[in-house]
Design an enzyme around this catalytic site. Structure first.
Site, PDB file in Angstrom:
ATOM      1  N   LYS A  11       2.361 -19.226   1.746  1.00 32.23           N
ATOM      2  CA  LYS A  11       2.082 -20.196   2.810  1.00 32.23           C
ATOM      3  C   LYS A  11       3.389 -20.795   3.307  1.00 32.23           C
ATOM      4  O   LYS A  11       4.269 -21.127   2.501  1.00 32.23           O
ATOM      5  CB  LYS A  11       1.157 -21.285   2.248  1.00 32.23           C
ATOM      6  CG  LYS A  11       0.698 -22.324   3.274  1.00 32.23           C
ATOM      7  CD  LYS A  11      -0.262 -23.311   2.616  1.00 32.23           C
ATOM      8  CE  LYS A  11      -0.785 -24.345   3.607  1.00 32.23           C
ATOM      9  NZ  LYS A  11      -1.727 -25.301   2.983  1.00 32.23           N
TER      10      LYS A  11
ATOM     11  N   SER B 268      -6.218 -25.999   5.107  1.00 31.37           N
ATOM     12  CA  SER B 268      -5.088 -25.584   5.906  1.00 31.37           C
ATOM     13  C   SER B 268      -4.468 -24.247   5.491  1.00 31.37           C
ATOM     14  O   SER B 268      -3.705 -23.675   6.268  1.00 31.37           O
ATOM     15  CB  SER B 268      -4.008 -26.665   5.854  1.00 31.37           C
ATOM     16  OG  SER B 268      -3.517 -26.800   4.530  1.00 31.37           O
TER      17      SER B 268
ATOM     18  N   SER C 115      -7.430 -27.625   0.619  1.00 33.23           N
ATOM     19  CA  SER C 115      -6.831 -26.573   1.459  1.00 33.23           C
ATOM     20  C   SER C 115      -6.642 -25.209   0.826  1.00 33.23           C
ATOM     21  O   SER C 115      -6.366 -24.251   1.540  1.00 33.23           O
ATOM     22  CB  SER C 115      -5.484 -27.038   1.992  1.00 33.23           C
ATOM     23  OG  SER C 115      -5.675 -27.763   3.166  1.00 33.23           O
TER      24      SER C 115
END
Ligand code: GLN
Length: 465
Positions: free
Chosen positions: A59, A134, A158
């Site tokens: 990420k 997210s 997330s």
């Protein structure tokens, strides 16, 4: 297949489908291929590390030295990390091959991966749907078959919610289990880094590598790292599974409810002990989180000022204020997206003189009540079972003007971050109406990841049976 062949096949898959899924925002093919060759030599020589063969994406909020770490924000569009996060150091030392950087909601603020300078990530199961957020890119990449596993970050769900929406496994470790050194901070009393993968065992393997004490992160615990892979093989006989009333109430899709309840029945038939229980302060979790997380975010994001890191405005508007103040304002106005600005304003407001006690102070006290709810529940059971979200993945663009509707999607995941406990999302089949993945969540007390993995692996055994 050799490791270089597997990595090469993953790049073919990325070339074929990343254009529409938009999970990877940057890949490093030449470096990844070279790394794969070198790890293959270690495999052949019998000297390879515990994650040899694991091909991973990261990420874009976790620092990788020399690589752009943008947090999907205009303000860090060009920012190259100057050191490896501790988790990255450990993955590399364990011989994982890191192939690229993954899309996300800007600064990890969101539940849909729609707030990103790179544009939305799409759910590989249905391109008109969000992948969740997210860590949407991290979940979509695994679901699309672009890599074996990924790292995401979980501040209020997330890792788990996108894992649920994309039909993969997502593990949020206990607060302090995994070092955050090198993770760009969103809300420091909530943030955690966790793996997403196809199987529970792979997440357990990654956790064994990334968990544990770190001199660079004083919030990281010295508790010994558990035998997580071994836990996935343990029988669930005698495991006490709590079913929290509040997680099956109004707003939950009836088919999801039925699916989770069927699992509860299966667990009981297989020897688990089912314990009805209550988490009475659950209704306050979202409000509490959005006060505390935005307060912390407003402070953490103050460092992006146009001077020290990232974007600096090229032209300053005229005005009476000092040039420095105008530079701050202009750089931040240009660099941050709308959702991030909204959070900074909310956070600044709840911390401001006159409102601090009414909002921030009160939210701190409610957080304690939520922690105590869990403490009580875990005196009666080992793990809690619940849905991961009230619905399956929703359509892209569904909540443009209604942020609160979006915030409500985090209803089952946010409390674990408020309490500092661990949680996991495991695929539990598909929804009869839309065919989209349904996720089941388990939560366990802080540093009881073994219980979590033990229960989660059983869902896979049920699925395969
Ligand atoms: N959806 C939540 C938020 O927007 C959680 C985000 C996260 O866990 N990073 O804050």
């Amino acid at each position: 297949m050799t490791l270089p062949e597997r990595v090469s096949a993953y790049f073919d898959a990325i070339r074929a489908r990343n254009g529409e899924v938009n999970a990877f925002v940057r890949t490093y093919e030449a470096e990844a291929m070279a790394e794969a060759e070198s790890v293959q030599r270690k495999i052949d020589a019998g000297t390879a590390g515990p994650l040899a063969g694991m091909v991973m994406g990261i990420k874009d909020v976790i620092s990788e030295k020399g690589r752009i770490t943008s947090c999907a924000s205009g303000i860090l569009r060009e920012f190259e990390a100057v050191y490896d996060a501790t988790v990255i150091e450990r993955l590399k030392a364990a011989d994982a091959v890191l192939i690229g950087r993954l899309n996300m909601d800007e600064f990890a603020m969101g539940s849909s991966n729609e707030h990103s300078i790179y544009g939305p990530t799409r759910n590989p199961h249905d391109l008109s749907r969000v992948p969740g957020g997210s860590s949407g890119g991290s979940a979509a990449a695994v679901a699309a078959g672009f890599c074996d596993a990924t790292l995401g970050s979980d501040t209020g769900g997330s890792v788990r919610q996108p894992a649920g929406f994309c039909g993969v496994v997502g593990l949020k470790p206990s607060y302090g289990r995994v070092s955050r050194h090198g993770l760009v901070a969103y809300a420091s009393s909530f943030d955690s880094i966790g793996p997403l993968s196809r199987t529970v065992e792979e997440s357990a393997r990654i956790l064994e590598v990334i968990a544990g004490e770190d001199a660079h992160d004083m919030t990281c615990s010295r508790k010994p790292v558990g035998e997580y892979v071994a836990a996935t093989r343990q029988s669930i006989r005698g495991l006490r599974i709590g079913v929290p009333d509040e997680y099956f109430g109004e707003g939950l899709d009836p088919h999801i409810r039925t699916r989770i309840m069927d699992l509860v029945a299966r667990f009981e038939a297989d020897g688990a002990v089912i314990v009805p229980c209550r988490l009475p302060h659950s209704a306050y979790a979202i409000a509490t989180y959005y006060i505390l997380a935005t307060a912390e975010a407003s402070s953490n994001l103050a460092r992006f000022d146009g001077i020290r890191y990232g974007h600096r405005a090229a032209k300053l508007p005229a005005g009476d204020e000092s040039a420095l103040l105008r530079l701050y304002k202009q750089s931040r106005s240009e660099g941050f997206g709308t959702e991030v600005k909204k959070r900074i304003m909310l956070g600044t407001y709840v911390l401001s003189a006159g409102y601090y006690e009414a909002y921030y102070g009160k939210a701190q006290r409610v957080r304690r009540l939520i922690q105590e709810d869990f403490k009580r529940a875990f005196s009666q059971c080992d793990v809690l079972i619940s849905p991961i979200a009230p619905t399956t993945a929703f359509p892209i663009g569904e909540h443009p003007d209604d942020p609160v509707a979006m915030y409500l999607n985090d209803i089952y995941t946010i409390s674990a971050n408020l309490a500092g406990i661990c949680g996991i999302s495991v695929p539990a089949g598909t929804h009869p109406d839309d065919g989209l993945p349904i996720g089941v969540q388990f939560m366990a007390d802080a540093f009881r990841e073994e219980d979590l993995l033990r229960a989660a692996a059983h869902v896979e055994r049920i699925r395969e049976a």
